[in-house]
Design an enzyme around this catalytic site. Structure first.
Site, mmCIF file in Angstrom:
data_model
loop_
_atom_site.group_PDB
_atom_site.id
_atom_site.type_symbol
_atom_site.label_atom_id
_atom_site.label_comp_id
_atom_site.label_asym_id
_atom_site.label_seq_id
_atom_site.Cartn_x
_atom_site.Cartn_y
_atom_site.Cartn_z
ATOM 1 N N GLU A 297 0.823 -1.211 0.000
ATOM 2 C CA GLU A 297 0.000 0.000 0.000
ATOM 3 C C GLU A 297 0.858 1.262 0.000
ATOM 4 O O GLU A 297 1.059 1.888 1.053
ATOM 5 C CB GLU A 297 -0.963 0.007 1.192
ATOM 6 C CG GLU A 297 -2.091 -1.004 1.062
ATOM 7 C CD GLU A 297 -3.080 -0.917 2.199
ATOM 8 O OE1 GLU A 297 -2.802 -0.207 3.193
ATOM 9 O OE2 GLU A 297 -4.145 -1.553 2.104
ATOM 10 N N GLU A 389 -6.256 -7.082 -1.520
ATOM 11 C CA GLU A 389 -6.687 -6.974 -0.119
ATOM 12 C C GLU A 389 -8.004 -6.224 -0.051
ATOM 13 O O GLU A 389 -8.166 -5.175 -0.666
ATOM 14 C CB GLU A 389 -5.638 -6.244 0.709
ATOM 15 C CG GLU A 389 -6.005 -6.098 2.189
ATOM 16 C CD GLU A 389 -4.924 -5.359 2.981
ATOM 17 O OE1 GLU A 389 -3.731 -5.662 2.755
ATOM 18 O OE2 GLU A 389 -5.277 -4.492 3.780
#
Length: 467
Positions: A297, A389
């Site tokens: 991320e 995710e």
């Protein structure tokens, strides 16, 4: 895992085209007028997806309602975004969301929905905005698809596995495809951090994931910081490799996740990434079940920095494993930039200079809703996406399960054939976890040990694959 993502209302333009002009406006007053461009972006047997671009050509309005009529009542809106959707008979209505309630003169808002269809062309016959008939265009950008009988090369034999059915994967167009060049969708679970929940990943739990959940993949989340890889590179590398092998034995694919979160610039870990991926790529090059996710991320950093990182790490992987798919994280906690007030256009206009790659998108259903779904819907026609995710709760990993938003998300991903991994297959004391606290110490991974989130996700993963 995301700890904080702002719920922004950024939406880009939908794909337009076609020349079929709708009825001219009946209202002649200079203060009113509108244009609607309607695009069928995807079709499948029994359903379709459409984008609707609304342009206000008159004075500013606060509060609006768009109405249109399908050719027959067998066409129905199933799930929409960027508006409140309803339908009566053949007439569908989209009422403004709070964030797009006001449309200035010349302002544009992008809506979209998925629908069911009895087979007729799902092109509406007219559009009105607050009662004013709109001009515009309609088009279909995809060829309707039908269900065909799979060949023996893509259908597992009784007792077969996802890996046996599909073999070495690759990117074809905007899809993940198998050895037979057929687009597929992988559905599975992500581990939590191995430094905290390594005991959750044993023979019993992995057998449950493969045989009871019928999962296609295991995402192996290897944190780099937070007492992760940087503290003991040898142990974490070996543990990742062993889990890849465990997944292979059970016929599942494995995503090796270089789980960077803080600091958010992946270049901070560039040297570690090169060392790690050189090792795991060399170890797993002969395996067909490996997918590499090179930056979990990225956050607090622009797309150019992420792209630069990717273009240095990917050659390291390719040197040892030239065939595997690589997934690149995106700006704003892998939100394609939406959580930073940007959009997918920065990736579309400046893609990573590499082949056989996909781009990551992450969401948490209670935090990220219509405008995020709208972005994915648009981006999916231009970029190969993988949701490496997602959570059923808020971006903190806590809060109450948002079943409605989760279902809307998974319906959309299924329709677009975008693969996904749920956060998390662990017994963490947070509502995003699939297992109840204490499960991993006891060794029972049956349905009685699932949380509300785990039960919902298991029910979706366990539906039949379209391999």
């Amino acid at each position: 895992m995301k700890r904080s993502i702002a719920a922004l209302a950024a939406a880009g333009a939908t794909v337009l085209g076609g020349t079929a002009v709708l009825a001219m406006p009946q209202a002649s007053a200079a203060t009113s007028g509108c244009r609607v461009d309607y695009t069928v972006t995807n079709q499948w047997q029994g359903g379709f997806q459409a984008g609707v671009k609304v342009t206000n050509l008159g004075d500013a309005i606060t509060g609006w309602s768009l109405r249109f009529t399908f050719p027959d009542a067998g066409q129905k809106v199933a799930q929409g975004w960027n508006a409140t959707w309803s339908q009566s008979g053949a007439t569908a209505t989209a009422a403004n969301a709070e964030w797009n309630r006001t449309l200035a003169t010349g302002a544009v808002t992008d809506l979209g929905f998925t629908g069911t269809s009895t087979g007729a062309n799902p092109i509406p016959t007219s559009f009105t905005l607050n009662g004013v008939t709109c001009t515009g265009s309609t088009t279909t950008t995809t060829t309707p698809t039908t269900t065909s009988t799979p060949t023996t090369t893509t259908t597992p034999s009784p007792g077969g596995t996802p890996l046996a059915a599909n073999g070495q994967l690759h990117v074809c167009g905007v899809h993940l495809c198998n050895e037979a060049n057929r687009a597929i969708q992988l559905r599975g679970m992500s581990t939590h951090g191995l430094q905290w929940f390594d005991s959750c990943y044993n023979d019993a739990s992995l057998n449950a994931l493969a045989n009871d959940w019928h999962a296609d993949l295991l995402r192996i989340a290897m944190y780099v910081q937070e007492k992760g890889y940087e503290t003991n590179p040898a142990w974490f590398t070996d543990r990742v490799n062993s889990l890849v092998g465990e997944a292979e034995e059970r016929g599942m694919y494995a995503i090796i996740d270089f789980h960077t979160l803080t600091p958010g610039d992946p270049n901070y870990n560039l040297d570690r990434a090169k060392t790690f991926f050189a090792a795991v790529a060399a170890r797993n090059a002969a395996r067909k079940n490996v997918i590499y996710e090179i930056a979990n991320e990225p956050n607090g950093v622009g797309w150019s920095a992420i792209k630069n990182y990717a273009e240095q790490v990917i050659p390291v992987i390719r040197a040892a494993d030239p065939d595997a798919v690589v997934i690149v994280g995106t700006r704003g906690w892998s939100s394609l930039g939406v959580s930073d007030g940007s959009s997918e256009t920065e990736v579309v206009n400046n893609p990573v200079n590499a082949t056989n790659i996909m781009y990551a998108f992450h969401f948490y259903a209670a935090s990220h809703k219509d405008n995020y779904r709208s972005t994915v819907s648009r981006a999916a026609s231009r970029l190969p996406l993988f949701v490496t995710e997602f959570g059923t709760v808020t971006a903190t990993g806590g809060g109450t399960l948002d079943q409605a938003s989760t279902t809307a998300w998974l319906d959309l991903l299924d329709q677009l054939q975008i693969g996904y991994a749920n956060w998390t297959y662990s017994d963490a004391d947070e509502s995003s976890a699939a297992l109840r606290p204490g499960t991993c110490a006891g060794g029972d991974y049956g349905t009685g040990r699932l949380t509300a989130s785990g039960s919902l996700v298991r029910s979706r993963i366990g539906t039949a694959d379209r391999f």
